[in-house]
Design an enzyme around this catalytic site. Structure first.
Site, short mmCIF file in Angstrom:
data_model
loop_
_atom_site.label_atom_id
_atom_site.label_comp_id
_atom_site.label_asym_id
_atom_site.label_seq_id
_atom_site.Cartn_x
_atom_site.Cartn_y
_atom_site.Cartn_z
N VAL A 220 10.73 -6.80 9.80
CA VAL A 220 11.91 -5.95 10.03
C VAL A 220 11.58 -5.05 11.23
O VAL A 220 10.47 -4.53 11.34
CB VAL A 220 12.24 -5.10 8.79
CG1 VAL A 220 13.42 -4.19 9.04
CG2 VAL A 220 12.52 -6.02 7.59
N GLY B 211 4.73 -9.84 4.06
CA GLY B 211 5.47 -9.68 5.31
C GLY B 211 4.87 -10.51 6.44
O GLY B 211 3.64 -10.63 6.55
N GLN B 212 5.75 -11.02 7.29
CA GLN B 212 5.27 -11.79 8.45
C GLN B 212 4.50 -10.91 9.43
O GLN B 212 3.68 -11.39 10.20
CB GLN B 212 6.47 -12.44 9.18
CG GLN B 212 6.02 -13.32 10.35
CD GLN B 212 7.15 -13.80 11.22
OE1 GLN B 212 8.24 -14.07 10.73
NE2 GLN B 212 6.90 -13.89 12.52
N GLN C 215 -2.96 -12.39 7.56
CA GLN C 215 -3.15 -12.11 6.13
C GLN C 215 -2.37 -13.12 5.28
O GLN C 215 -2.90 -13.67 4.30
CB GLN C 215 -2.67 -10.69 5.86
CG GLN C 215 -2.39 -10.36 4.40
CD GLN C 215 -2.00 -8.90 4.21
OE1 GLN C 215 -2.83 -8.02 4.29
NE2 GLN C 215 -0.74 -8.63 3.93
N TYR D 193 4.14 3.93 0.78
CA TYR D 193 4.81 4.54 1.93
C TYR D 193 5.89 3.60 2.45
O TYR D 193 5.87 3.12 3.59
CB TYR D 193 3.80 4.90 3.03
CG TYR D 193 4.33 6.06 3.86
CD1 TYR D 193 4.48 7.31 3.29
CD2 TYR D 193 4.72 5.88 5.18
CE1 TYR D 193 5.00 8.37 4.02
CE2 TYR D 193 5.24 6.93 5.91
CZ TYR D 193 5.38 8.17 5.33
OH TYR D 193 5.90 9.21 6.06
N GLY E 208 10.88 -2.58 5.80
CA GLY E 208 10.14 -3.84 5.68
C GLY E 208 9.76 -4.10 4.22
O GLY E 208 9.89 -5.23 3.71
N HIS E 209 9.29 -3.04 3.53
CA HIS E 209 8.96 -3.20 2.10
C HIS E 209 10.23 -3.51 1.30
O HIS E 209 10.20 -4.33 0.37
CB HIS E 209 8.35 -1.91 1.54
CG HIS E 209 7.04 -1.55 2.16
ND1 HIS E 209 6.90 -0.50 3.04
CD2 HIS E 209 5.81 -2.10 2.05
CE1 HIS E 209 5.65 -0.41 3.43
NE2 HIS E 209 4.95 -1.36 2.84
N SER F 278 3.96 1.24 8.38
CA SER F 278 3.70 2.58 7.84
C SER F 278 2.97 3.41 8.90
O SER F 278 3.08 4.63 8.94
CB SER F 278 2.85 2.49 6.58
OG SER F 278 3.53 1.73 5.62
N MET G 183 0.85 -1.20 0.00
CA MET G 183 0.00 0.00 0.00
C MET G 183 0.88 1.25 0.00
O MET G 183 0.44 2.33 0.38
CB MET G 183 -0.93 -0.01 1.21
CG MET G 183 -1.89 -1.21 1.17
SD MET G 183 -3.45 -0.94 2.02
CE MET G 183 -2.89 -0.63 3.67
O1 PAF Z 1 -0.18 -5.86 3.52
C1 PAF Z 1 -0.58 -4.91 2.80
O2 PAF Z 1 0.10 -3.91 2.60
C2 PAF Z 1 -1.94 -5.02 2.15
O3 PAF Z 1 -2.84 -5.67 2.98
C3 PAF Z 1 -1.90 -5.69 0.75
C4 PAF Z 1 -1.43 -7.12 0.84
C5 PAF Z 1 -0.98 -4.89 -0.15
C6 PAF Z 1 -3.28 -5.68 0.13
O4 PAF Z 1 -3.78 -4.39 -0.02
#
Ligand code: PAF
Length: 301
Positions: A193, A164-165, A170, A49, A53-54, A203, A47
């Site tokens: 992270v 991510g863990q 999810q 930002y 971690g990203h 975020s 999403m």
């Molecule tokens: O983990 C996230 O950032 C969101 O839930 C995802 C998997 C991008 C779905 O919008």
């Protein structure tokens, strides 16, 4: 300067060029080109930002495949009424630069109208693994997540996708969706992270004041306590939870929503814990809602 040295310099300073698109046809033309070249494609759904971690997800995607696609879309369907959809932090230009510097091949940033054209009605509904915990405190959240992830999987048709863990429930549901809907995509879950003091990167950490940030450490502190209890020989969920609760009571000022001690595959509560048991916690610090978790034998990592 001799010509061969000039050429080498030019080659070594050649910048990686990332494609950026908001449009589905452009995305799919690019994907088709990569596929016909025989490339394996990894998707990192986000999403935006971006934080470290990203970047860890992107690095793992790069290890998994020759081409890395990152999607950046603040998905309204996964936010409930009164949640932070409008305040959710955004910085498209900074994200673009970070993604490009990290070697992302394509950044897909669709609008809401592109992802959900008027008349879109069909959603993916989670099963029992989505009913409790985040499912209780964020009704409809996982339906929104699975629906957008399903759409992204259709649009990108990745060989592998990285999650991510930190959002471990999810990740469990995405794995189930892939299994139950016969999707041919590998799901890789990348460890959380953390800041040096243990705070999980999120975020939403930008919402925290300095004192709230200190209080937020109660979550990772409680998880570290669970890990210590496990290492000291505790093998019951009740015992692990009690150790966490006394840590949280000592920290105070954290409004805990749940402590879940669950099996990783179905996200159902367990009475006896083992190496792979997941301990997840969610709470509010001021107006900010935070989540965190560990796999018991690995601790904060
Ligand atoms: O983990 C996230 O950032 C969101 O839930 C995802 C998997 C991008 C779905 O919008």
């Amino acid at each position: 300067m001799p010509a061969d040295i000039r050429m080498r310099n030019t080659a070594s300073t050649k910048r990686h060029v990332m494609h950026v698109t908001t449009q589905v046809p452009e995305l799919q033309t690019w994907i088709a080109g990569r596929r016909s070249a025989g490339d394996r494609i990894a998707l990192v759904p986000t999403m935006g930002y971006f934080h470290d971690g990203h970047l860890a997800l992107i690095d793992e995607a790069r290890r998994q495949a020759g081409k890395v696609v990152v999607s950046s879309f603040v998905n309204p369907l996964q936010f409930g009424p009164g949640e932070d959809l409008d305040q959710y932090p955004r910085d498209d230009e900074r994200d673009r630069q970070l993604a490009e510097d990290r070697g992302v091949d394509l950044l897909f940033r669709p609008s809401v109208a592109i992802m959900y054209p008027p008349g879109s009605e069909i959603h993916v509904v989670p099963g029992a693994a989505g009913a409790d915990w985040e499912g209780t405190f964020r009704p409809g959240h996982f339906e929104g997540v699975l629906t957008v992830v399903a759409k992204l999987f259709h649009l990108v048709a990745p060989d592998v996708a990285c999650f991510g863990q930190k959002d471990i429930q999810q990740a469990t549901l995405v794995r189930q969706m892939v299994r139950d809907l016969d999707w041919n995509v590998d799901i890789v879950v990348v460890p959380t992270v953390r800041e040096p003091d243990g705070l999980a990167l999120s975020s939403r950490n930008v919402y925290l004041s300095e004192s709230e940030r200190r209080q937020a450490l109660g979550l990772s502190g409680a998880l570290a306590e669970a890990h210590r209890a496990w290492r000291a020989g505790e093998r019951t969920a009740a015992g692990v939870k009690a150790r966490m609760q006394s840590h949280l009571d000592a920290v105070g000022r954290l409004e805990i929503e749940y402590i879940a001690v669950v099996d990783p595959a179905r996200f159902q509560p367990v009475a006896a814990v083992d190496d792979e048991t997941v301990v997840a916690v969610a709470g509010r610090v001021g107006r900010t809602r935070l989540i965190d978790n560990i796999v018991l034998s690995r601790g904060l990592g």
